[in-house]
Design a protein around this motif. Structure first.
Motif, PDB file in Angstrom:
ATOM      1  N   ASP A 118       0.734  -0.937   0.069  1.00 46.79           N
ATOM      2  CA  ASP A 118       0.062   0.029   0.089  1.00 46.79           C
ATOM      3  C   ASP A 118       0.966   1.089  -0.154  1.00 46.79           C
ATOM      4  N   PHE A 119       0.345   2.320  -0.188  1.00 49.95           N
ATOM      5  CA  PHE A 119       1.171   3.475  -0.450  1.00 49.95           C
ATOM      6  C   PHE A 119       1.716   4.143   1.174  1.00 49.95           C
ATOM      7  N   ASP A 120       0.932   3.750   2.005  1.00 48.17           N
ATOM      8  CA  ASP A 120       1.386   3.948   3.355  1.00 48.17           C
ATOM      9  C   ASP A 120       2.618   3.085   3.698  1.00 48.17           C
TER      10      ASP A 120
ATOM     11  N   LEU B 103       1.406  10.549 -24.359  1.00 52.90           N
ATOM     12  CA  LEU B 103      -0.195  10.676 -23.975  1.00 52.90           C
ATOM     13  C   LEU B 103      -0.834   9.528 -23.430  1.00 52.90           C
ATOM     14  N   ASP B 104      -1.698   9.913 -22.443  1.00 48.77           N
ATOM     15  CA  ASP B 104      -2.214   8.885 -21.604  1.00 48.77           C
ATOM     16  C   ASP B 104      -3.689   8.998 -22.220  1.00 48.77           C
ATOM     17  N   ILE B 105      -3.866   8.022 -23.401  1.00 45.89           N
ATOM     18  CA  ILE B 105      -5.248   7.926 -23.919  1.00 45.89           C
ATOM     19  C   ILE B 105      -5.731   6.497 -23.566  1.00 45.89           C
TER      20      ILE B 105
ATOM     21  N   GLU C 171      -3.360   1.181  -4.710  1.00 43.91           N
ATOM     22  CA  GLU C 171      -1.972   0.262  -4.581  1.00 43.91           C
ATOM     23  C   GLU C 171      -0.951   0.715  -5.654  1.00 43.91           C
ATOM     24  N   PRO C 172       0.314   0.731  -5.222  1.00 42.88           N
ATOM     25  CA  PRO C 172       1.192   1.461  -6.130  1.00 42.88           C
ATOM     26  C   PRO C 172       1.347   0.398  -7.435  1.00 42.88           C
ATOM     27  N   THR C 173       1.897   0.967  -8.632  1.00 42.20           N
ATOM     28  CA  THR C 173       1.907   0.105  -9.581  1.00 42.20           C
ATOM     29  C   THR C 173       3.641  -0.419  -9.516  1.00 42.20           C
TER      30      THR C 173
ATOM     31  N   ALA D  36      -4.171  16.962  -9.711  1.00 44.40           N
ATOM     32  CA  ALA D  36      -5.178  15.805  -9.189  1.00 44.40           C
ATOM     33  C   ALA D  36      -4.371  15.465  -7.736  1.00 44.40           C
ATOM     34  N   TYR D  37      -3.230  14.994  -7.756  1.00 45.64           N
ATOM     35  CA  TYR D  37      -2.427  14.374  -6.667  1.00 45.64           C
ATOM     36  C   TYR D  37      -2.271  15.293  -5.402  1.00 45.64           C
ATOM     37  N   THR D  38      -2.462  16.705  -5.881  1.00 47.50           N
ATOM     38  CA  THR D  38      -2.058  17.744  -4.615  1.00 47.50           C
ATOM     39  C   THR D  38      -3.323  17.999  -4.315  1.00 47.50           C
TER      40      THR D  38
ATOM     41  N   LYS E  21       0.975  18.676 -20.379  1.00 49.59           N
ATOM     42  CA  LYS E  21      -0.145  19.032 -19.623  1.00 49.59           C
ATOM     43  C   LYS E  21      -0.750  18.110 -19.090  1.00 49.59           C
ATOM     44  N   GLN E  22      -0.451  16.830 -19.431  1.00 57.33           N
ATOM     45  CA  GLN E  22      -0.973  15.626 -18.874  1.00 57.33           C
ATOM     46  C   GLN E  22      -0.362  15.284 -17.644  1.00 57.33           C
ATOM     47  N   ILE E  23       0.852  15.600 -17.380  1.00 57.31           N
ATOM     48  CA  ILE E  23       1.673  15.505 -16.054  1.00 57.31           C
ATOM     49  C   ILE E  23       1.248  16.551 -15.184  1.00 57.31           C
TER      50      ILE E  23
ATOM     51  N   ASP F  38      -1.632  17.917 -15.220  1.00 50.93           N
ATOM     52  CA  ASP F  38      -3.158  17.649 -14.652  1.00 50.93           C
ATOM     53  C   ASP F  38      -3.220  16.563 -13.386  1.00 50.93           C
ATOM     54  N   ASN F  39      -2.056  15.622 -14.038  1.00 48.95           N
ATOM     55  CA  ASN F  39      -1.945  14.552 -12.947  1.00 48.95           C
ATOM     56  C   ASN F  39      -1.642  15.200 -11.541  1.00 48.95           C
ATOM     57  N   LEU F  40      -0.521  16.002 -11.571  1.00 46.93           N
ATOM     58  CA  LEU F  40       0.158  16.410 -10.229  1.00 46.93           C
ATOM     59  C   LEU F  40      -1.070  17.351  -9.591  1.00 46.93           C
TER      60      LEU F  40
ATOM     61  N   GLY G 152       1.602   4.973 -18.882  1.00 40.04           N
ATOM     62  CA  GLY G 152       0.581   4.034 -18.474  1.00 40.04           C
ATOM     63  C   GLY G 152       1.095   2.906 -17.398  1.00 40.04           C
ATOM     64  N   SER G 153       2.405   3.218 -16.979  1.00 39.51           N
ATOM     65  CA  SER G 153       3.143   2.389 -16.183  1.00 39.51           C
ATOM     66  C   SER G 153       2.672   3.240 -14.515  1.00 39.51           C
ATOM     67  N   GLY G 154       2.422   4.222 -14.456  1.00 40.54           N
ATOM     68  CA  GLY G 154       2.088   5.162 -13.632  1.00 40.54           C
ATOM     69  C   GLY G 154       3.377   5.984 -13.168  1.00 40.54           C
ATOM     70  N   LYS G 155       4.181   6.206 -14.008  1.00 34.69           N
ATOM     71  CA  LYS G 155       5.460   6.752 -13.784  1.00 34.69           C
ATOM     72  C   LYS G 155       5.363   8.267 -13.264  1.00 34.69           C
ATOM     73  N   THR G 156       4.187   9.056 -13.857  1.00 36.47           N
ATOM     74  CA  THR G 156       3.968  10.444 -13.276  1.00 36.47           C
ATOM     75  C   THR G 156       4.180  10.338 -11.440  1.00 36.47           C
ATOM     76  N   ALA G 157       3.106   9.375 -11.078  1.00 31.28           N
ATOM     77  CA  ALA G 157       3.014   9.235  -9.452  1.00 31.28           C
ATOM     78  C   ALA G 157       4.354   9.173  -8.991  1.00 31.28           C
ATOM     79  N   ALA G 158       5.097   7.976  -9.711  1.00 31.27           N
ATOM     80  CA  ALA G 158       6.380   7.413  -9.427  1.00 31.27           C
ATOM     81  C   ALA G 158       7.350   8.621  -9.134  1.00 31.27           C
TER      82      ALA G 158
HETATM   83  P1  AMP Z   1       1.042   7.635 -16.154  1.00 27.66           P
HETATM   84  O1  AMP Z   1       1.961   6.395 -16.656  1.00 27.66           O
HETATM   85  O2  AMP Z   1       1.890   8.531 -15.241  1.00 27.66           O
HETATM   86  O3  AMP Z   1       0.681   8.353 -17.373  1.00 27.66           O
HETATM   87  O4  AMP Z   1      -0.273   7.020 -15.691  1.00 27.66           O
HETATM   88  C1  AMP Z   1      -1.339   6.456 -16.427  1.00 27.66           C
HETATM   89  C2  AMP Z   1      -2.453   6.445 -15.627  1.00 27.66           C
HETATM   90  O5  AMP Z   1      -2.492   5.730 -14.409  1.00 27.66           O
HETATM   91  C3  AMP Z   1      -2.883   7.693 -15.268  1.00 27.66           C
HETATM   92  O6  AMP Z   1      -4.228   8.121 -15.523  1.00 27.66           O
HETATM   93  C4  AMP Z   1      -2.879   7.775 -13.671  1.00 27.66           C
HETATM   94  O7  AMP Z   1      -3.754   8.417 -12.943  1.00 27.66           O
HETATM   95  C5  AMP Z   1      -3.239   6.006 -13.429  1.00 27.66           C
HETATM   96  N1  AMP Z   1      -2.281   5.650 -12.066  1.00 27.66           N
HETATM   97  C6  AMP Z   1      -1.187   5.996 -11.826  1.00 27.66           C
HETATM   98  N2  AMP Z   1      -0.912   5.269 -10.635  1.00 27.66           N
HETATM   99  C7  AMP Z   1      -1.878   4.393 -10.453  1.00 27.66           C
HETATM  100  C8  AMP Z   1      -2.064   3.522  -9.249  1.00 27.66           C
HETATM  101  N3  AMP Z   1      -1.209   3.309  -8.440  1.00 27.66           N
HETATM  102  N4  AMP Z   1      -3.226   2.728  -9.414  1.00 27.66           N
HETATM  103  C9  AMP Z   1      -4.366   2.933 -10.202  1.00 27.66           C
HETATM  104  N5  AMP Z   1      -4.021   4.031 -11.369  1.00 27.66           N
HETATM  105  C10 AMP Z   1      -2.808   4.655 -11.495  1.00 27.66           C
END
Ligand code: AMP
Length: 448
Positions: A21-23, A327-329, A42-44, A115-117, A107-109, A111-113, A67-73
């Motif tokens: 988990d993230f915690d 792009l996250d399409i 759940e972290p990717t 949302a996360y903030t 822009k996508q990054i 937008d994601n940041l 698509g791997s969730g790297k922006t959050a990484a």
């Molecule tokens: P990214 O690879 O950063 O472009 O992320 C692709 C998509 O996955 C984005 O829409 C994110 O919001 C979503 N995402 C990122 N991390 C997770 C996660 N741990 N669980 C589910 N979705 C996620």
């Protein structure tokens, strides 16, 4: 770990078994709550690998695709540190800087940041070309927490003294391989020294060409390497196929294939902005709901095209690499390589637009006689042959003179000889008027 499980394969992919988990990663509870609200619990794999190191202050070199969730990484550790830090940014300053190669990706990054903030005091700003500069200058006046920028516009703002990076403690280079392709290395060399020497740097790239090692050596300090998808390897759930078809016959084949799934989204990649615009008009005249994104489109047009595509107002998005990469399409079932990319890695990027988030997808390539060199490079990069859907590999010519008739004699030259008696199955005419190009590695993106 349902989000990514099954998408990835290869020796480094052992994360499917890890439940975390993230915690457990030590992120701030507020941040975890904000993520949970967005269904991110759940972290990717790339997140569970990169976040602990990044939170320890290490430089990170990540090999992962969109698509791997790297922006959050890379985003979560910075956000976490900035929440805990609590201090205000200096005027015109940014506490963290994320550089991305294209406006759309930036822009996508951003937008994601954003949302996360949510629910924190952190401010995110986006600085990209193609949008009014005055608003961006104003936005930077009081300083921001996270600045997402394309290198060119950032330099513009730095030159106008509208931005200072003297207190920027985090630097992220996203889609670094594409930044190299697009010639941003000089911009990086100018920007990076403006940040404090003790900054933390994270570099993410979808591929690891040789030059990336040099880039890493220049910008990172003893980076931890994290990887979720071996370079050049396509994701497992994409069914790939290639049609050997003359350049002139490609349109009809595309229409025929698109017709078979009119209700589903399809992404069509080609090389030139001119060619793709023409194709998009043609498809439109055939009754398809089409939009296009390429270098000739204004920012507003590009944004609208992607939005309409995401919302399903248009079903077919015709694109060049520059406009579409990273792009996250979501939910693109079919990716057409209407023209093969002349840089093999871009094939992997293109087909990575499908089979996202656990869905199945199809990647359909069209190969004209002139593109045999590219196809060979792609197959080499992927270490696998793409199954043939129609036609046969085009004739190869050159020494030794015997015809191979079967696609890809090692070390031979591929002729652009337009299939005189060459394989031409599927009843399509041989390419008479296809463009000629030297096969193999040209410079990517020039005309995109
Ligand atoms: P990214 O690879 O950063 O472009 O992320 C692709 C998509 O996955 C984005 O829409 C994110 O919001 C979503 N995402 C990122 N991390 C997770 C996660 N741990 N669980 C589910 N979705 C996620």
């Amino acid at each position: 770990m349902t989000f990514i499980a099954g998408l990835l394969k290869g020796p480094l992919i052992y994360e499917q078994d890890i439940r975390m988990d993230f915690d457990m990663l030590g992120l701030a509870p507020r941040l975890i709550a904000a993520l949970a609200e967005q269904g991110i619990t759940e972290p990717t794999p790339i997140q569970s690998q990169a976040i602990p190191h990044a939170m320890n202050g290490r430089d990170v070199m990540g090999l992962a695709q969109t698509g791997s969730g790297k922006t959050a990484a890379f985003g979560l550790p910075m956000i976490d540190a900035l929440i805990k830090d609590g201090g205000r940014p200096v005027p015109k300053g940014a506490k963290a800087l994320v550089l991305a190669p294209t406006r759309e990706l930036a822009k996508q990054i951003s937008d994601n940041l954003t949302a996360y903030t949510q629910g924190t005091h952190l401010k995110v700003a986006l600085v990209v070309g193609g949008a009014g500069i005055t608003g961006q200058i104003r936005r930077m006046e009081r300083g921001v927490s996270l600045l997402v920028a394309t290198p060119g516009r950032l330099i513009d703002l730095l030159d106008r003294r509208a931005v200072t990076l003297s207190e920027t403690r985090f630097l992220v280079l996203d889609e670094a391989d594409q930044m190299l392709d697009m010639g941003f290395i000089h911009a990086l060399r100018r920007i990076a020294p403006l940040l404090p020497a003790d900054k933390q740097t994270m570099l993410f790239s979808a591929t690891m060409p040789k030059q990336m090692e040099e880039l890493a050596a220049a910008f990172l300090r003893e980076p931890v390497r994290v990887q979720v998808n071996p370079p050049g390897q396509a994701v497992a759930r994409i069914s790939q196929s290639v049609h050997f078809v003359a350049q002139k016959a490609k349109v009809d084949l595309l229409i025929e294939l698109l017709d078979a799934h009119r209700d589903e989204r399809a992404l069509v990649f080609g090389r030139t902005k001119h060619g793709m615009e023409k194709l998009s008009k043609l498809l439109e005249s055939k009754g398809f709901a089409v939009a296009s994104i390429h270098g000739n489109k204004s920012q507003g047009q590009r944004d609208r095209a992607i939005r309409d595509f995401k919302e399903g107002k248009v079903r077919v998005l015709v694109a060049t690499d520059v406009a579409a990469r990273g792009l996250d399409i979501p939910e693109v079932r079919h990716v057409y390589n209407y023209e093969l990319p002349n840089v093999a890695e871009n094939y992997v990027h293109r087909i990575g637009r499908t089979a996202r988030a656990g869905a199945d997808g199809a990647a359909i390539a069209f190969c004209s006689p002139e593109e045999m060199g590219e196809l060979k490079d792609i197959q080499k990069a992927m270490k696998a042959d793409i199954p043939v859907a129609s036609g046969r590999p085009w004739e190869v010519i050159g020494a030794p003179k015997k015809r191979s008739g079967g696609g890809g004699g090692q070390g031979r030259r591929f002729g652009g000889g337009a299939g005189k008696g060459a394989a031409n199955a599927g009843g399509r005419p041989a390419a008479g008027g296809g463009r000629r190009r030297a096969p193999g590695k040209g410079r990517a993106h020039q005309a995109a």
